[in-house]
Design an enzyme around this catalytic site. Sequence first.
Site, PDB file in Angstrom:
ATOM      1  N   GLY A  83     -30.438   3.050  20.511  1.00  0.00           N
ATOM      2  CA  GLY A  83     -31.246   2.702  21.681  1.00  0.00           C
ATOM      3  C   GLY A  83     -31.094   3.663  22.843  1.00  0.00           C
ATOM      4  O   GLY A  83     -32.072   3.995  23.510  1.00  0.00           O
TER       5      GLY A  83
ATOM      6  N   ASP B 190     -24.282  10.532  14.171  1.00  0.00           N
ATOM      7  CA  ASP B 190     -24.463   9.127  13.773  1.00  0.00           C
ATOM      8  C   ASP B 190     -24.144   9.027  12.290  1.00  0.00           C
ATOM      9  O   ASP B 190     -24.182  10.032  11.581  1.00  0.00           O
ATOM     10  CB  ASP B 190     -25.901   8.648  14.059  1.00  0.00           C
ATOM     11  CG  ASP B 190     -25.967   7.138  14.296  1.00  0.00           C
ATOM     12  OD1 ASP B 190     -25.358   6.379  13.520  1.00  0.00           O
ATOM     13  OD2 ASP B 190     -26.628   6.719  15.259  1.00  0.00           O
TER      14      ASP B 190
ATOM     15  N   LYS C 175     -30.011   7.655   9.967  1.00  0.00           N
ATOM     16  CA  LYS C 175     -30.587   7.812  11.307  1.00  0.00           C
ATOM     17  C   LYS C 175     -30.636   9.275  11.738  1.00  0.00           C
ATOM     18  O   LYS C 175     -31.560   9.694  12.432  1.00  0.00           O
ATOM     19  CB  LYS C 175     -29.784   7.006  12.333  1.00  0.00           C
ATOM     20  CG  LYS C 175     -30.036   5.518  12.242  1.00  0.00           C
ATOM     21  CD  LYS C 175     -29.348   4.779  13.383  1.00  0.00           C
ATOM     22  CE  LYS C 175     -29.605   3.286  13.227  1.00  0.00           C
ATOM     23  NZ  LYS C 175     -28.858   2.500  14.225  1.00  0.00           N
TER      24      LYS C 175
ATOM     25  N   ASN D  56     -19.638   0.415  21.630  1.00  0.00           N
ATOM     26  CA  ASN D  56     -18.367  -0.313  21.662  1.00  0.00           C
ATOM     27  C   ASN D  56     -17.330   0.451  22.481  1.00  0.00           C
ATOM     28  O   ASN D  56     -17.352   1.689  22.541  1.00  0.00           O
ATOM     29  CB  ASN D  56     -17.866  -0.550  20.237  1.00  0.00           C
ATOM     30  CG  ASN D  56     -17.481   0.744  19.558  1.00  0.00           C
ATOM     31  OD1 ASN D  56     -16.320   1.149  19.592  1.00  0.00           O
ATOM     32  ND2 ASN D  56     -18.451   1.446  18.977  1.00  0.00           N
TER      33      ASN D  56
ATOM     34  N   CYS E 146     -24.713  -6.351  21.109  1.00  0.00           N
ATOM     35  CA  CYS E 146     -26.129  -6.645  21.328  1.00  0.00           C
ATOM     36  C   CYS E 146     -26.666  -7.596  20.271  1.00  0.00           C
ATOM     37  O   CYS E 146     -27.597  -8.347  20.521  1.00  0.00           O
ATOM     38  CB  CYS E 146     -26.940  -5.358  21.336  1.00  0.00           C
ATOM     39  SG  CYS E 146     -26.672  -4.396  22.826  1.00  0.00           S
TER      40      CYS E 146
ATOM     41  N   CYS F 278      -6.784  11.396  32.563  1.00  0.00           N
ATOM     42  CA  CYS F 278      -7.153  12.417  33.556  1.00  0.00           C
ATOM     43  C   CYS F 278      -6.157  12.551  34.698  1.00  0.00           C
ATOM     44  O   CYS F 278      -6.338  13.383  35.580  1.00  0.00           O
ATOM     45  CB  CYS F 278      -8.546  12.121  34.116  1.00  0.00           C
ATOM     46  SG  CYS F 278      -8.561  10.769  35.303  1.00  0.00           S
TER      47      CYS F 278
HETATM   48 ZN   LIG Z   1      -8.932   8.768  34.235  1.00  0.00          ZN
END
Ligand SMILES: [Zn+2]
Length: 269
Positions: A40, A61, A85, A130, A188, A248
């Site tokens: 989507g 995919d 796909k 997910n 979904c 990070c």
């Molecule tokens: Zn971070």
Amino acid sequence: MDFTIEQIERYSRQIVLKEIGGIGQKKLLDSKITIIGCGGLGSPAAYYLTAAGIGSIKIVDFDVVELSNLHRQILHFNNDLNKKKTQSAYEKLHKLNPDVNIEVVNEILLPDNIKEILKDSDFVIDGSDNIPTKMLINDACVNLDIPFSIAGVIRFNGQIITVNPQEKTACYRCVFGDITEHEPSMSCSQAGVIGLIPGIVGCIQANEAIKYVLKLGDLITNRILFLDLLKYRFSFIKVVRNENCLACGDQAIDLVETHEYNIGDVCFE
Ligand SMILES: [Zn+2]
């Protein structure tokens, strides 16, 4: 600038924009964008990036087209049912613009292969459905110093964040943390989704990629954009980088190598 006559005509409405011009179009043609999932979110992102003349687009995919995908995953048509796909996506995108090098990777994204798949990208678009996969994409991109956009959609709602590790903006893990990846999230298929919400959100992700490549305007960094199509509420929430973030932060580690991601039987939104 060495455009062909066909390229000048094809991209003329972009080239005429003062923000893009011939130099910008050349940058787009020289760029490489990876889209995780051609569902989507990935469908509209891939269509518009292909049409815009991104030079190389890599699509990742592993799923096959199912009937329940077709109300939102607009790369795939009725006669593509049961087709891979990636194959279905390649056929549409190549027809739309043969100028673009479309590369498909028919694999599940895992800690073992993600860095190899993403390493030469200028920008990455997450179209997964997910949280563990989103965390994995986040951690790999931060580690590889590649900017990326992560999005989620459900019902009539969407949310988007862009992360630019080169500018040390807040990452997905800073915001959602480790805890969320172990909580079951509603999919979904359980909660439902209106077909055009990933359409709108995927387009915004493609816009983020183009704006990053062209260094235009403001990205959705250090904030999350929330969309509610029922009330037409489009709002931003500010987020800040967590200096203790394992992906990070100041003491960051290579989570892709060390972290347990809990990626089970997943599908791409
Ligand atoms: Zn971070």
